[in-house]
Design an enzyme around this catalytic site. Structure first.
Site, PDB file in Angstrom:
ATOM      1  N   SER A 272      18.677  54.418  78.789  1.00  0.00           N
ATOM      2  CA  SER A 272      17.622  55.164  79.483  1.00  0.00           C
ATOM      3  C   SER A 272      17.649  56.650  79.189  1.00  0.00           C
ATOM      4  O   SER A 272      16.792  57.383  79.661  1.00  0.00           O
ATOM      5  CB  SER A 272      17.723  54.943  80.997  1.00  0.00           C
ATOM      6  OG  SER A 272      17.505  53.593  81.320  1.00  0.00           O
TER       7      SER A 272
ATOM      8  N   SER B 219      15.798  61.942  80.763  1.00  0.00           N
ATOM      9  CA  SER B 219      15.924  60.498  80.572  1.00  0.00           C
ATOM     10  C   SER B 219      14.559  59.914  80.195  1.00  0.00           C
ATOM     11  O   SER B 219      13.555  60.632  80.139  1.00  0.00           O
ATOM     12  CB  SER B 219      16.460  59.847  81.845  1.00  0.00           C
ATOM     13  OG  SER B 219      15.553  60.043  82.916  1.00  0.00           O
ATOM     14  N   TYR B 220      14.527  58.613  79.982  1.00  0.00           N
ATOM     15  CA  TYR B 220      13.307  57.941  79.517  1.00  0.00           C
ATOM     16  C   TYR B 220      12.156  58.220  80.486  1.00  0.00           C
ATOM     17  O   TYR B 220      12.275  57.979  81.696  1.00  0.00           O
ATOM     18  CB  TYR B 220      13.561  56.439  79.421  1.00  0.00           C
ATOM     19  CG  TYR B 220      12.474  55.691  78.699  1.00  0.00           C
ATOM     20  CD1 TYR B 220      12.172  55.980  77.372  1.00  0.00           C
ATOM     21  CD2 TYR B 220      11.749  54.687  79.329  1.00  0.00           C
ATOM     22  CE1 TYR B 220      11.178  55.293  76.701  1.00  0.00           C
ATOM     23  CE2 TYR B 220      10.754  53.985  78.669  1.00  0.00           C
ATOM     24  CZ  TYR B 220      10.481  54.293  77.357  1.00  0.00           C
ATOM     25  OH  TYR B 220       9.480  53.612  76.693  1.00  0.00           O
ATOM     26  N   PRO B 221      11.022  58.741  79.982  1.00  0.00           N
ATOM     27  CA  PRO B 221       9.965  59.216  80.895  1.00  0.00           C
ATOM     28  C   PRO B 221       8.969  58.157  81.347  1.00  0.00           C
ATOM     29  O   PRO B 221       8.025  58.477  82.045  1.00  0.00           O
ATOM     30  CB  PRO B 221       9.264  60.285  80.050  1.00  0.00           C
ATOM     31  CG  PRO B 221       9.412  59.804  78.646  1.00  0.00           C
ATOM     32  CD  PRO B 221      10.745  59.104  78.588  1.00  0.00           C
TER      33      PRO B 221
END
Length: 856
Positions: free
Chosen positions: A151, A334-336
């Site tokens: 992530s 982190s992963y948006p």
């Protein structure tokens, strides 16, 4: 030594992963794709030393499209698209990703997929596997396919993902396949039918494509629904009571709020005013003080980030996602793309805070959180996709561009706010009696700022305090009056409000919501005004009203929400892909045929709002069928319309048109037009009929005479083409016979802006049938003016190659090109044919180098 191939979704992501896993010791080489480098290093993989190759794709490798003839708008009935055969094809052929993956995967023993951990990422996993699995090494008999789940692009997350490799989820990939196919069939069928039907009837439409989308159209429906409420709103008079009293202790005048709030009957309001005026004393009935809390925010997910970026940062959803993805690939956040608002139980908050201890803006605040102990975040919703959006490493303003810094700043402060105490304030409410009427006065005083210390824009306004009153105290009424007001309509929806509605009704996903909003803006269905409010255009309003008139399901959000619910059953393994897809296709196919039958209902709305083609435009050129003048419609898209034949012919966008000396096309007798592109400085002729219906197989649609392969026409590429373009790969430099006395060659590739200036003030220039022996270009015959001739005294005529002839080569200038010459060598030495095997050549290596110096 065994070889392991690792594939990420973007080149920047592959570079970060390779750098982390190799501890910065990987070697990088270029690949045949040109855009996806390969990073190599040796390390252990499940206890065995192997050679790693880390590279990437560029998003989806494949795209879904209809086969062959079904892409022809003119020859295929849109209704056939619901059952037409489809095919997977390379999404971006210029990148050569398929060939690149085949080369890198040949003989490798295992593959680790580092694609983004969402449904789209799972789908790309299987696109990659379909290409590489057939050519991987099969002799070892070991497991060959691994899926990395992560992530964030941090050392900890990447190493953790590498230690816990899993398998790709085929059901989630099928869910994406079904959505792609449904949207392709549904969107193309409605879009083609609408575009052909309405653009063939009306001249002042403001969109070149009248598109329909199962998510795009309900999104537009929200905006039009609010517009309709504004238009139908009827203001109504009402009256409020303004009463002000003076505090006997402090002498401060305080404005009171009436318990009845407002009245819509003036006579009754006047009666109450009389009661109040007959009692000029306000008696304090009660004074209540209560400590209240303003809750800190929940952990940040995609939709909330998009809402805040639009409403507070004035950054549109599409741009916000682009910035967030860039911050993610650079390792800052982190992963948006996530719907989750609750951190995992084992989330290491302390480690994230430690990275910000020395930050210039919030370092002191972080240090105090670490020293006093941060509070537990509020409970949110765990969807099971990705952790909330979190800052992963510290960044300064100098590292990021302006908008990237603003979004990063918000994400970081939001994270810290989730670990901070709630904001605590004291609310004071004083109740007054003036005669038989009750009034209130309220105020707030901050006690503990809590999270608002790091998010100051949400702090409690300390100026809203109330003077000290005592129960039973009498206060003089300083002012008592009625104020007449009008109820007002609601305002147009903001992007943030539209995002909220889309989330509520399950229109799109956290990843696609920005795309749908962007689409209705690009299609000219809405315009974005100040405050990022979405105001529907006439076209957007008419479309939505037309759908409602024929079949409300086409625009209501409930239909798409039901489809998404079915598609999610595929992802969860609870429903079969074929059954769900076919059921949805059958429903929309029936709706499409009913829509076609009832299109007159929508057409009636278009008639009121737009002008028929017969009443639009000005006469320009003659039709080749009836020999009557056709009218030029300059609206987007530009068109010619023949009232007699009732035919419409599209024209190139962003060009200036005029009749070309009443010359006619030898194939169809249509009069030729002369097109000028002001931004590029290019001029070329075209036949309106050939532009829409190419007469030769090797002539693409939307081509002018400069791309026509007619062997005998004096306006065609065969007569005027000189050489392959020195700037682009597919273009041909074609002589412009109308350009004198500033003669020039123009590239016939519409995307290329190369223009070659020739022989200024020459009397006459023409293209000969002779080819240059060195480079294969066709020679030009020039008749110079006697006063400016570069030839020997008394000579004015000369024939030669503009690149190789020593006289001509110094008289040309290549300008207005998009970029400098990309290759100054023979790697692009291909030329296009001029009939019977004769080719238009490329300048030789030394001439290419010489030409590079002419670019301006």
């Amino acid at each position: 030594m065994r070889t392991v191939l690792m594939v990420a979704e973007k080149p920047s992501l592959a570079q970060s992963i390779a750098k982390i896993l190799s501890h910065g010791s990987c070697n990088t080489r270029k690949s045949i794709s040109g855009s996806c480098p390969v990073h190599e290093y040796d390390d252990k993989f499940y206890g065995e030393r192997v050679s790693f190759k880390v590279t990437s794709v560029c998003g989806h490798v494949m795209s879904l499209d209809f086969e062959g003839k079904y892409n022809n708008w003119e020859k295929v009935d849109p209704g056939e698209l619901f059952s037409a055969p489809t095919m997977k094809k390379e999404a971006n052929p210029k990148l050569n990703i398929i060939k690149f993956l085949e080369k890198e995967a040949r003989g490798v023993d295992a593959i680790v997929l580092w694609l983004d951990c969402d449904k789209e990422g799972e789908n790309i996993c299987f696109e990659v596997l379909d290409i590489v699995e057939p050519i991987m090494n099969k002799s070892s008999g070991r497991k060959r396919v691994y899926r990395a789940r992560f992530s964030a692009i941090t050392d900890k997350d990447i190493h953790e993902a590498m230690r816990n490799l899993a398998e790709p989820n085929y059901n989630e990939s099928l869910c994406v396949d079904s959505r792609q196919e449904l949207d392709l069939r549904l969107g193309c069928a409605f879009t083609r039918f609408q575009t052909r039907y309405f653009q063939g009837k009306y001249g002042n439409l403001d969109s070149s494509l009248i598109s329909y989308g199962p998510c795009q159209t309900p999104t537009l429906g929200f905006c039009v629904d609010r517009h309709d409420k504004i238009q139908s709103f009827k203001p109504e008079k009402y009256w409020v009571m303004n009463v002000e009293v003076k505090c006997p202790t402090s002498g401060i005048t305080v404005k009171l709020d009436w318990a009845r709030v407002r009245l819509f009957d003036q006579d009754v309001a006047q009666m109450f005013l009389g009661i109040i005026k007959s009692n000029d004393i306000a008696i304090v009935q009660s004074v209540k003080t209560k400590e209240k809390s303003k809750l800190k925010p929940q952990a940040l997910n995609t939709v909330e980030m998009l809402r805040v970026a639009s409403s507070s940062l004035n950054i549109g959803p599409q741009q916000t996602m682009q910035i967030a993805e860039r911050l993610y690939t650079q390792g800052y956040i982190s992963y948006p793309r996530t719907e989750t608002t609750q951190y995992p139980e084992n989330f290491d908050f302390k480690a994230v805070l430690q990275t910000h201890k020395s930050h210039r803006h919030w370092g002191n605040y972080v240090s105090s959180l670490l020293e006093t102990g941060f509070s537990k975040p509020r409970k949110g919703k765990d969807v099971g996709d990705h952790p909330p959006i979190t800052p992963m490493r510290s960044a300064s303003e100098s590292e990021l561009d302006h908008d990237s810094w603003r979004l990063y700043d918000y994400i970081t402060r939001h994270f810290m706010a989730t670990l901070s105490p709630d904001c605590v304030y004291l609310r004071t409410e004083v109740c007054f009696a003036v005669g038989s009427e009750t009034f209130y006065c309220t105020g707030n005083s901050p006690l503990k700022p809590g999270y608002t210390e790091i998010m100051p824009w949400q702090s409690i306004d300390g100026s809203q305090t109330v003077p000290k009153f005592e129960p039973g105290e009498e206060c003089k009424v300083e002012k008592a009056e009625l104020q007449e007001k009008l109820t007002g309509p609601p305002d147009y929806l903001t992007e943030a409000e539209v995002i909220t509605l889309m989330e509520k009704h399950c229109i799109g996903t956290d990843a696609s919501i920005p795309t749908h909003i962007n689409n209705i803006c690009q299609r000219n269905y809405v315009s974005v005004s100040s405050g990022r409010r979405l105001i529907p255009t006439t076209l957007g309003i008419v479309l939505v009203h037309g759908y409602r008139k024929i079949d409300p399901d086409l625009v209501l959000p409930t239909m798409r929400a039901a489809v998404e619910e079915q598609l999610n059953l595929i992802a969860a393994g609870k429903a079969k892909y074929e059954a769900v897809l076919q059921h949805a296709i059958n429903i929309f196919q029936q709706k499409f045929h009913y829509f076609v039958e009832q299109i007159s209902g929508m057409d009636q709305l278009f008639e009121v709002s737009f002008s028929p083609l017969s009443e639009t435009g000005k006469p320009m050129s003659r039709c080749g069928k009836c020999r009557r003048f056709m009218k030029y419609i300059s609206a987007t898209p530009a068109r010619l319309h023949c009232n007699t034949c009732d035919d419409t012919y599209n024209l190139p966008p962003k060009t200036t048109m005029k009749l070309y000396k009443e010359l006619r096309c030898p194939l169809d007798d249509f009069e030729l037009l002369l097109c000028s592109t002001g931004s590029q400085g290019k001029t070329y002729s075209l036949c309106p009929y050939c532009y829409n219906y190419p007469p030769f197989r090797d002539m693409k649609k939307a081509s002018g005479c400069n791309a026509c392969t007619h062997p005998a026409c004096s306006h065609s590429l065969m007569a005027l083409g000189v050489t392959g373009c020195v700037e682009c790969e597919n273009g041909i430099l074609v002589f412009d016979p109308t350009s004198g006395p500033k003669w020039k060659l123009c590239c016939n590739n519409t995307r290329c802006a190369s223009v070659v200036s020739l022989f200024k003030n020459a009397h006459k220039v023409s293209v000969t049938e002779s080819k240059c022996g060195d480079c294969g270009s066709y020679e030009l015959a020039v008749d110079f003016h006697k006063d400016t001739s570069p030839l020997d005294v008394g000579e004015t005529k000369h024939t030669g190659c503009i690149f190789c002839d020593h006289i001509f080569s110094g008289l040309i200038q290549v300008k207005k090109a998009r970029t400098a010459v990309r290759q100054q060598h023979g790697g692009r030495g291909r030329g296009r044919g001029r009939g019977r095997g004769r080719g238009r050549g490329k300048p030789p290596k030394d001439k290419m180098s010489q030409l590079a110096s002419y670019f301006v």
